[in-house]
Design a protein around this motif. Sequence first.
Motif, mmCIF file in Angstrom:
data_model
loop_
_atom_site.group_PDB
_atom_site.id
_atom_site.type_symbol
_atom_site.label_atom_id
_atom_site.label_comp_id
_atom_site.label_asym_id
_atom_site.label_seq_id
_atom_site.Cartn_x
_atom_site.Cartn_y
_atom_site.Cartn_z
ATOM 1 N N ARG A 169 0.831 -1.226 0.000
ATOM 2 C CA ARG A 169 0.000 0.000 0.000
ATOM 3 C C ARG A 169 0.856 1.262 0.000
ATOM 4 N NH1 ARG A 169 -3.908 -1.214 3.725
ATOM 5 N NH2 ARG A 169 -5.379 -1.487 2.007
ATOM 6 N N TYR A 198 -12.219 11.060 -1.552
ATOM 7 C CA TYR A 198 -12.004 9.809 -0.825
ATOM 8 C C TYR A 198 -10.847 9.006 -1.412
ATOM 9 C CZ TYR A 198 -16.722 10.902 0.849
ATOM 10 O OH TYR A 198 -17.823 11.518 1.381
ATOM 11 N N ASP A 199 -10.208 8.245 -0.560
ATOM 12 C CA ASP A 199 -9.025 7.481 -0.910
ATOM 13 C C ASP A 199 -9.423 6.141 -1.551
ATOM 14 O OD1 ASP A 199 -6.572 6.343 -1.102
ATOM 15 O OD2 ASP A 199 -6.197 6.232 1.052
ATOM 16 N N LEU A 200 -9.875 6.229 -2.794
ATOM 17 C CA LEU A 200 -10.294 5.012 -3.506
ATOM 18 C C LEU A 200 -9.128 4.037 -3.658
ATOM 19 C CD1 LEU A 200 -12.469 6.624 -6.325
ATOM 20 C CD2 LEU A 200 -13.253 5.566 -4.198
ATOM 21 N N ASP A 202 -6.573 3.255 -1.746
ATOM 22 C CA ASP A 202 -6.308 2.367 -0.619
ATOM 23 C C ASP A 202 -7.479 1.444 -0.312
ATOM 24 O OD1 ASP A 202 -3.660 3.076 -0.157
ATOM 25 O OD2 ASP A 202 -4.259 4.867 0.927
ATOM 26 N N LEU A 203 -8.657 1.788 -0.843
ATOM 27 C CA LEU A 203 -9.799 0.897 -0.683
ATOM 28 C C LEU A 203 -9.660 -0.323 -1.596
ATOM 29 C CD1 LEU A 203 -12.448 0.642 0.836
ATOM 30 C CD2 LEU A 203 -13.557 1.944 -0.980
ATOM 31 N N TYR A 204 -9.217 -0.115 -2.832
ATOM 32 C CA TYR A 204 -9.021 -1.237 -3.747
ATOM 33 C C TYR A 204 -7.808 -2.077 -3.337
ATOM 34 C CZ TYR A 204 -12.457 0.875 -6.900
ATOM 35 O OH TYR A 204 -13.612 1.373 -7.445
ATOM 36 N N GLY A 206 -5.706 -4.243 -1.144
ATOM 37 C CA GLY A 206 -6.059 -5.109 -0.024
ATOM 38 C C GLY A 206 -7.479 -5.635 -0.073
ATOM 39 N N ALA A 207 -8.257 -5.287 -1.096
ATOM 40 C CA ALA A 207 -9.651 -5.753 -1.185
ATOM 41 C C ALA A 207 -9.742 -7.135 -1.838
ATOM 42 C CB ALA A 207 -10.507 -4.746 -1.941
ATOM 43 N N THR A 210 -12.382 -8.117 -4.530
ATOM 44 C CA THR A 210 -13.829 -8.174 -4.255
ATOM 45 C C THR A 210 -14.551 -6.885 -4.613
ATOM 46 O OG1 THR A 210 -13.585 -7.394 -1.980
ATOM 47 C CG2 THR A 210 -13.458 -9.785 -2.337
ATOM 48 N N LEU A 211 -13.810 -5.833 -4.965
ATOM 49 C CA LEU A 211 -14.448 -4.556 -5.298
ATOM 50 C C LEU A 211 -14.212 -4.143 -6.750
ATOM 51 C CD1 LEU A 211 -13.555 -2.480 -2.082
ATOM 52 C CD2 LEU A 211 -15.662 -3.753 -2.562
ATOM 53 N N MET A 460 -17.919 -2.881 6.215
ATOM 54 C CA MET A 460 -17.307 -3.489 5.031
ATOM 55 C C MET A 460 -18.381 -3.966 4.054
ATOM 56 S SD MET A 460 -13.768 -5.337 6.132
ATOM 57 C CE MET A 460 -14.107 -6.307 7.568
ATOM 58 N N ILE A 463 -19.845 -1.141 2.047
ATOM 59 C CA ILE A 463 -18.958 -0.718 0.954
ATOM 60 C C ILE A 463 -19.022 -1.716 -0.198
ATOM 61 C CG2 ILE A 463 -16.523 -0.408 0.334
ATOM 62 C CD1 ILE A 463 -16.173 0.763 3.209
ATOM 63 N N LYS A 464 -18.984 -2.996 0.148
ATOM 64 C CA LYS A 464 -19.085 -4.037 -0.886
ATOM 65 C C LYS A 464 -20.383 -3.867 -1.695
ATOM 66 C CE LYS A 464 -18.670 -8.257 -2.829
ATOM 67 N NZ LYS A 464 -17.691 -8.563 -3.885
ATOM 68 N N ARG B 169 -1.812 10.583 6.661
ATOM 69 C CA ARG B 169 -2.272 9.204 6.431
ATOM 70 C C ARG B 169 -1.186 8.190 6.774
ATOM 71 N NH1 ARG B 169 -4.897 9.605 1.590
ATOM 72 N NH2 ARG B 169 -6.870 9.427 2.689
ATOM 73 N N TYR B 198 -11.257 -4.539 4.325
ATOM 74 C CA TYR B 198 -11.125 -3.246 3.669
ATOM 75 C C TYR B 198 -10.461 -2.211 4.579
ATOM 76 C CZ TYR B 198 -14.602 -5.381 0.568
ATOM 77 O OH TYR B 198 -15.284 -6.230 -0.265
ATOM 78 N N ASP B 199 -9.788 -1.280 3.932
ATOM 79 C CA ASP B 199 -9.004 -0.265 4.627
ATOM 80 C C ASP B 199 -9.904 0.895 5.040
ATOM 81 O OD1 ASP B 199 -7.102 1.406 5.566
ATOM 82 O OD2 ASP B 199 -6.075 1.722 3.659
ATOM 83 N N ASP B 202 -8.067 4.384 6.050
ATOM 84 C CA ASP B 202 -7.672 5.363 5.039
ATOM 85 C C ASP B 202 -8.857 5.980 4.321
ATOM 86 O OD1 ASP B 202 -4.938 5.344 5.509
ATOM 87 O OD2 ASP B 202 -4.668 3.511 4.364
ATOM 88 N N MET B 460 -17.269 7.912 -5.470
ATOM 89 C CA MET B 460 -17.252 8.607 -4.176
ATOM 90 C C MET B 460 -18.673 8.772 -3.627
ATOM 91 S SD MET B 460 -14.100 11.280 -4.129
ATOM 92 C CE MET B 460 -14.205 12.236 -5.593
ATOM 93 N N ALA B 466 -23.503 4.947 1.007
ATOM 94 C CA ALA B 466 -23.477 3.696 1.764
ATOM 95 C C ALA B 466 -23.175 3.933 3.237
ATOM 96 C CB ALA B 466 -22.432 2.749 1.164
#
Lengths: 479, 479
Positions: A169, A198-200, A202-204, A206-207, A210-211, A460, A463-464, B169, B198-199, B202, B460, B466
């Motif tokens: 990351r 938003y920090d897209l 870092d969301l993807y 480690g996912a 699944t996203l 989580m 978000i999913k 961050r 999920y993160d 962040d 976003m 959500a």
Amino acid sequence: MSAPSPASLHTFLAHCRTLLGDGHVLTLADEMAPFLTDWRGRFTGSALAVLRPATVEQVADTVRACARWRVPVVPQGGKTGLVLGGVPDASGTAVVLSLARLNRVRAVDPLNRTMTVDAGCVLQAIQQEAAAHDCLFPLSLAAEGSCTIGGNLSTNAGGTAVLRYGNTRELCLGLEVVTPRGEIWDGLRGLRKDNTGYDLRDLYIGAEGTLGVITGAVLKLYPRPKAGITALAALPSPAAALRLLALMQGHCGASLTGFELMSSFCLGLVARQFPGLPRPFEGGHAAHAQYVLMELSSSESEAHAVGLLERAMGEALEQGVVEDAVVAKSVAQSQGLWRLREHIPLAQAKAGKNIKHDISLPVSSIPAFIEQTAPLLERAFPGCQLVCFGHMGDGNLHFNVAPPEHVPHEEFLANQAEVNRVVHDSVARFDGSISAEHGIGALKRDELLRYKSPLEMNLMRAIKDALDPLGIMNPGKIL
Amino acid sequence: MSAPSPASLHTFLAHCRTLLGDGHVLTLADEMAPFLTDWRGRFTGSALAVLRPATVEQVADTVRACARWRVPVVPQGGKTGLVLGGVPDASGTAVVLSLARLNRVRAVDPLNRTMTVDAGCVLQAIQQEAAAHDCLFPLSLAAEGSCTIGGNLSTNAGGTAVLRYGNTRELCLGLEVVTPRGEIWDGLRGLRKDNTGYDLRDLYIGAEGTLGVITGAVLKLYPRPKAGITALAALPSPAAALRLLALMQGHCGASLTGFELMSSFCLGLVARQFPGLPRPFEGGHAAHAQYVLMELSSSESEAHAVGLLERAMGEALEQGVVEDAVVAKSVAQSQGLWRLREHIPLAQAKAGKNIKHDISLPVSSIPAFIEQTAPLLERAFPGCQLVCFGHMGDGNLHFNVAPPEHVPHEEFLANQAEVNRVVHDSVARFDGSISAEHGIGALKRDELLRYKSPLEMNLMRAIKDALDPLGIMNPGKIL
């Protein structure tokens, strides 16, 4: 998600053939087999087809088709994951989406210290490309010759350089992602600072797919260190290792790039299974309880690295933190010391299967964790043997449990759930994590449910559901 | 969201008084005034009330009441933000939720190098607490005496140490967040590695209070450097500054902790407005086009830092990258050089308002960006003056535009939209960011819409919907 009919699946596959060409839509059992079994050979899934797009646009077209026909998608990289995140389940309803053909280095910008790559690039190829530009891409792990950067990103891989450079990351500035609707998100930014929403990214990361499907990334490069030096220290206890870490970090700052803990039992195991490897300390390995492998890197010179290490180790010996130490005098000796560390997993495999845990703890809690957890295991499974090693500087232990002597390994493995319970309950008491660097995949889903708060699971899931409303992306993984 | 009736608002406020005590529910205009005007004094909003909870549970109870009565919530920290993210709009329908009373340092763990703090802790107090434990919390910025860590996290603040230590961050391991439903998410983990889903951390960081209220955090600490040294170099051009950065990073690695670019015009402005400050180079500031302020930190000794700097600057002078350089010989001299940098914003304020931009670019693009953008501005606004300075090592420029001589500042400010357009269009052509470290808030919402892809805006919005389905969290900010 209701299952599509056979007739509609036939149309779906015909559509995929139009998109990718016949040769890249694999449906025969023999062709699909290499994509269906996990790295450790513990599980074989089933798939409707294996799809092998060659471009980002083909990935997007393919995912759009999957959304239209409601076909689940399992993104797959080098397939070296350890938690069954990149292989399909047994239902045979999903397609495997292999990113292997997206393997171009798109651009290198040495003055921005960035490299833009396809997700299917093999990690080692990226390391080599960085070196060719006199730069370092610091991510380094055992599977680097096979794993792909898309998989590293999707699992936020750790490895041996986290102490200095962070997890995957921290090594990524920008991403390109195909969404579950088949849109292409171009987030390939090479910026050190960007506070626009938003920090897209870092969301993807480690996912675990699944996203969405990661198809490209902008990676951070570093100046190549001019010299490195490796040392192995023998210590009386994990508590001494903690003191040594603080002492080394105080002396060396960012020059301390590796700090790996290995128990005496680990080095004994390596010596028994691989008698040809070096034995750095006379008198065998039983003499000391713990060993620490340290790596120092210098942006200046070898003399600087040697001086740093000598001063720090001098103080450590004087204070009695370290009982003995060897310093590699050549690159070959340095590699020899690292081979001891790298051969622990191989020695375990040769000795027979054991019950593995990839845990993390506050660094300061490691001595107390080991001290309290070992007797709990001994009480529950008398004679069981602890194979405890790992990235101590990051608080990450591979805390594996082998059967008592003379107990067959397969028989002992039947205790997996109870052994997990002892170890993970102890991890939870110390506010640790049940998956430090391997992820959750399909393997640790139940454990996740047990140890995460219902609120965090709900966040989580929200978000999913928001980003993958059809639920087609890597179902059955993480959530 | 339909507006609540006056009667129901009366009940809501009575409920808040029960939760927080009468003294912490402010509704009188005089009491509320200090919470309604932004830092730069450019905007004054209106609020139903200012609520001042003292504990995390009180924050949760308060937000739950806001959700029940559909009252929008504007979380507020030290109120030093520059994009109107922490003040309410003019509608008077929202409450300001001040975190100022949550200001305890909860725990320090020097061996884990972590500190757990309330969101309302002032940054400077955190720096001092770290120093008291012989540690460094590296986040440092002009407003550090007033800003709170909750605000720093919500805006992912940057500052002067990003080159070495990253943005806020990168300095946070765990968070505690009150969700828009008034639940408390305990993500206060002090782990360097944790790949369990999920993160969320962040996602909340940098969300400017639109997804929840940050109430606590686990921060990363570092060993305190043993010595630092400051130097100021004079260079012919931004291109030379880029070469100097690469040269310094190659020589010094992680020891290079600051690299700030300042144009000749900036130092001239400081010299005119603050004639008492040092003038490091004889012959005035017009002689060189650019200046770079560099900070080196050593974990070893002052001699080490000096040696590093001398070798690197020697090479830079020899190669003609640098035309002249001064090295601080004392802490006082070092502070004197930093004062030049820190007085640029103050000198601007004294000279009169200008049109500010907080942009970032790939570091390698900075020279071309300046070279191409300056003539575009000159063509559109003949005689306008560029105040260009910033954190060059991070690609972050404060690219401000002042009126031509003899043009009144207020008159020139009428051109703000057109000036933004010239600068931000150019940023977009270089794949840069229109907000490097300040965030979006209410001020840059329209600009965000213009430069982000519709897909990214949709992603976003999906996350916002959500996690905050009622839309009560800091409405009108970012999205």
